[in-house]
Design a protein around this motif. Structure first.
Motif, PDB file in Angstrom:
ATOM      1  N   LEU A   1      27.147 -28.602 -28.812  1.00  0.00           N
ATOM      2  CA  LEU A   1      26.852 -29.583 -27.771  1.00  0.00           C
ATOM      3  C   LEU A   1      25.707 -30.487 -28.188  1.00  0.00           C
ATOM      4  CD1 LEU A   1      27.095 -30.828 -24.995  1.00  0.00           C
ATOM      5  CD2 LEU A   1      25.845 -28.878 -24.047  1.00  0.00           C
ATOM      6  N   ALA A   2      24.685 -29.919 -28.811  1.00  0.00           N
ATOM      7  CA  ALA A   2      23.535 -30.719 -29.244  1.00  0.00           C
ATOM      8  C   ALA A   2      23.952 -31.801 -30.228  1.00  0.00           C
ATOM      9  CB  ALA A   2      22.479 -29.815 -29.876  1.00  0.00           C
TER      10      ALA A   2
ATOM     11  N   ARG B   1      17.559 -32.071 -28.211  1.00  0.00           N
ATOM     12  CA  ARG B   1      16.441 -31.155 -28.422  1.00  0.00           C
ATOM     13  C   ARG B   1      16.147 -30.356 -27.154  1.00  0.00           C
ATOM     14  NH1 ARG B   1      11.262 -30.497 -27.076  1.00  0.00           N
ATOM     15  NH2 ARG B   1       9.976 -29.355 -28.598  1.00  0.00           N
ATOM     16  N   ARG B   2      16.184 -31.025 -26.018  1.00  0.00           N
ATOM     17  CA  ARG B   2      15.882 -30.343 -24.762  1.00  0.00           C
ATOM     18  C   ARG B   2      16.868 -29.208 -24.510  1.00  0.00           C
ATOM     19  NH1 ARG B   2      14.222 -32.929 -18.934  1.00  0.00           N
ATOM     20  NH2 ARG B   2      14.404 -31.006 -17.731  1.00  0.00           N
TER      21      ARG B   2
ATOM     22  N   ASP C   1      15.590 -25.438 -24.127  1.00  0.00           N
ATOM     23  CA  ASP C   1      15.863 -24.699 -22.889  1.00  0.00           C
ATOM     24  C   ASP C   1      16.557 -23.378 -23.186  1.00  0.00           C
ATOM     25  OD1 ASP C   1      14.688 -26.513 -21.200  1.00  0.00           O
ATOM     26  OD2 ASP C   1      16.546 -27.538 -20.667  1.00  0.00           O
ATOM     27  N   MET C   2      17.455 -23.374 -24.175  1.00  0.00           N
ATOM     28  CA  MET C   2      18.114 -22.134 -24.560  1.00  0.00           C
ATOM     29  C   MET C   2      17.091 -21.139 -25.098  1.00  0.00           C
ATOM     30  SD  MET C   2      21.257 -22.494 -23.743  1.00  0.00           S
ATOM     31  CE  MET C   2      21.774 -20.971 -24.497  1.00  0.00           C
ATOM     32  N   GLY C   3      16.159 -21.636 -25.905  1.00  0.00           N
ATOM     33  CA  GLY C   3      15.121 -20.766 -26.456  1.00  0.00           C
ATOM     34  C   GLY C   3      14.185 -20.236 -25.385  1.00  0.00           C
TER      35      GLY C   3
ATOM     36  N   LEU D   1       9.653 -24.735 -30.359  1.00  0.00           N
ATOM     37  CA  LEU D   1      10.533 -24.302 -29.268  1.00  0.00           C
ATOM     38  C   LEU D   1       9.795 -24.130 -27.943  1.00  0.00           C
ATOM     39  CD1 LEU D   1      12.945 -21.643 -30.859  1.00  0.00           C
ATOM     40  CD2 LEU D   1      13.600 -23.747 -29.679  1.00  0.00           C
ATOM     41  N   ASP D   2       8.476 -23.985 -27.996  1.00  0.00           N
ATOM     42  CA  ASP D   2       7.701 -23.785 -26.775  1.00  0.00           C
ATOM     43  C   ASP D   2       7.096 -25.081 -26.237  1.00  0.00           C
ATOM     44  OD1 ASP D   2       8.076 -20.959 -26.676  1.00  0.00           O
ATOM     45  OD2 ASP D   2       6.645 -20.763 -28.333  1.00  0.00           O
ATOM     46  N   TYR D   3       7.371 -26.193 -26.927  1.00  0.00           N
ATOM     47  CA  TYR D   3       6.828 -27.480 -26.468  1.00  0.00           C
ATOM     48  C   TYR D   3       7.841 -28.126 -25.527  1.00  0.00           C
ATOM     49  CZ  TYR D   3       4.772 -32.116 -26.419  1.00  0.00           C
ATOM     50  OH  TYR D   3       4.207 -33.293 -26.022  1.00  0.00           O
ATOM     51  N   ARG D   4       7.499 -28.123 -24.217  1.00  0.00           N
ATOM     52  CA  ARG D   4       8.409 -28.620 -23.184  1.00  0.00           C
ATOM     53  C   ARG D   4       7.662 -29.638 -22.312  1.00  0.00           C
ATOM     54  NH1 ARG D   4      12.419 -25.234 -21.563  1.00  0.00           N
ATOM     55  NH2 ARG D   4      11.765 -25.320 -19.380  1.00  0.00           N
ATOM     56  N   PRO D   5       7.530 -30.869 -22.792  1.00  0.00           N
ATOM     57  CA  PRO D   5       6.707 -31.863 -22.082  1.00  0.00           C
ATOM     58  C   PRO D   5       7.244 -32.226 -20.709  1.00  0.00           C
ATOM     59  CG  PRO D   5       7.955 -32.901 -23.842  1.00  0.00           C
ATOM     60  CD  PRO D   5       8.103 -31.423 -24.027  1.00  0.00           C
TER      61      PRO D   5
END
Length: 263
Positions: A179-180, A193-194, A198-200, A251-255
């Motif tokens: 899908l990505a 990327r989002r 989100d999966m991670g 993977l932990d960067y979710r602005p």
């Protein structure tokens, strides 16, 4: 349990097993004779599933398996093209009426219909039937997405099916990445990327998170290649799309969780 009850129970189990084998043998003989003496296109007039249900005494799944085997063999028969497409749909529709959980019948039925007639609405129709009958399985969504891209050239429909597929309980690890890839071509690398991030965020499995990071690395390289090939399209990106490699691969960067975050 008395000796008489044990005997009766054993007899009933034996009767059911023998009855099942007799039904299968009868169906095999009848269909073999039918195939040898009947034009293939007359198979369009197969009786409805209700008649089959009564005829096989409730052994619907067995009948579906037998029809599956016979149907695969009959695909090589030569007869009118349009009637062949209609027949393929008829037999696979009947198989899946008899056994609604026969995932392979939806999958290969949709593929066969597309092989014999490109852009056949019947292929998507059969797969959508599989989606409705098996709401927790990703398979029909994935196959519909692939047909949407290959036959219909409809990437938006493929994305829609894949987005539904990744919400199913049994989706494989590679489905979000698929899908990505389509999102990166259609709706931008940031949304792709989002999805992976989100999966991670929903998983604590180190192996799966490492896999998602490897997909982020591929996505980052694809983005760099796109910027090189079309520099004007990326010349005036807004600040929120001016990614650094370090943040893109984190993977932990979710602005989006903080409206005040800056890339």
């Amino acid at each position: 349990m008395t000796l008489w009850k044990r005997f009766l129970q054993t007899f009933l189990v034996f009767a059911v097993v023998v009855g099942g084998f007799l039904v299968i043998a009868w169906l095999q003989k009848d269909i073999d004779h039918f195939r040898q003496n009947t034009q293939p296109d007359s198979l369009l007039f197969l009786p409805p599933s209700e008649v089959w249900h009564a005829a096989v005494l409730g052994h619907d799944a067995m009948a579906a398996d037998l029809l599956w085997l016979e149907g695969i063999q009959l695909l090589s028969c030569e007869f009118d093209h349009r009637r062949k497409v209609a027949w393929i749909y008829r037999v696979f529709d009947l198989i899946t009426d008899l056994d609604p959980y026969f995932i392979s019948a939806y999958r290969f039925g949709g593929i066969f219909l597309d092989i014999f007639e490109k852009k056949s609405r019947l292929s998507i129709q059969l797969l959508e039937k599989g989606m409705m009958r098996n709401p927790d399985d990703y398979t029909a969504y994935y196959e519909a997405a692939m047909l949407s891209v290959i036959s219909y050239k409809d990437r938006a429909a493929a994305i829609r099916y894949l987005r539904q597929g990744v919400r199913k309980k049994n989706f494989p690890d590679w489905l979000p990445s698929t899908l990505a890839v389509y999102l990166s071509k259609e709706e931008g690398f940031e949304e792709a990327r989002r999805l992976l991030v989100d999966m991670g965020h929903q998983s604590n499995m180190d192996g799966f998170r490492q896999y998602l990071r490897s997909r982020l690395e591929v996505l980052w390289r694809d983005r760099a290649r796109a910027m090189k090939n079309n520099p004007l399209a990326y010349a005036n990106l807004p600040p929120e799309k001016q990614w650094t490699e370090e943040k893109f691969l984190d993977l932990d960067y979710r602005p989006w969780e903080n409206d005040n975050s800056n890339h």
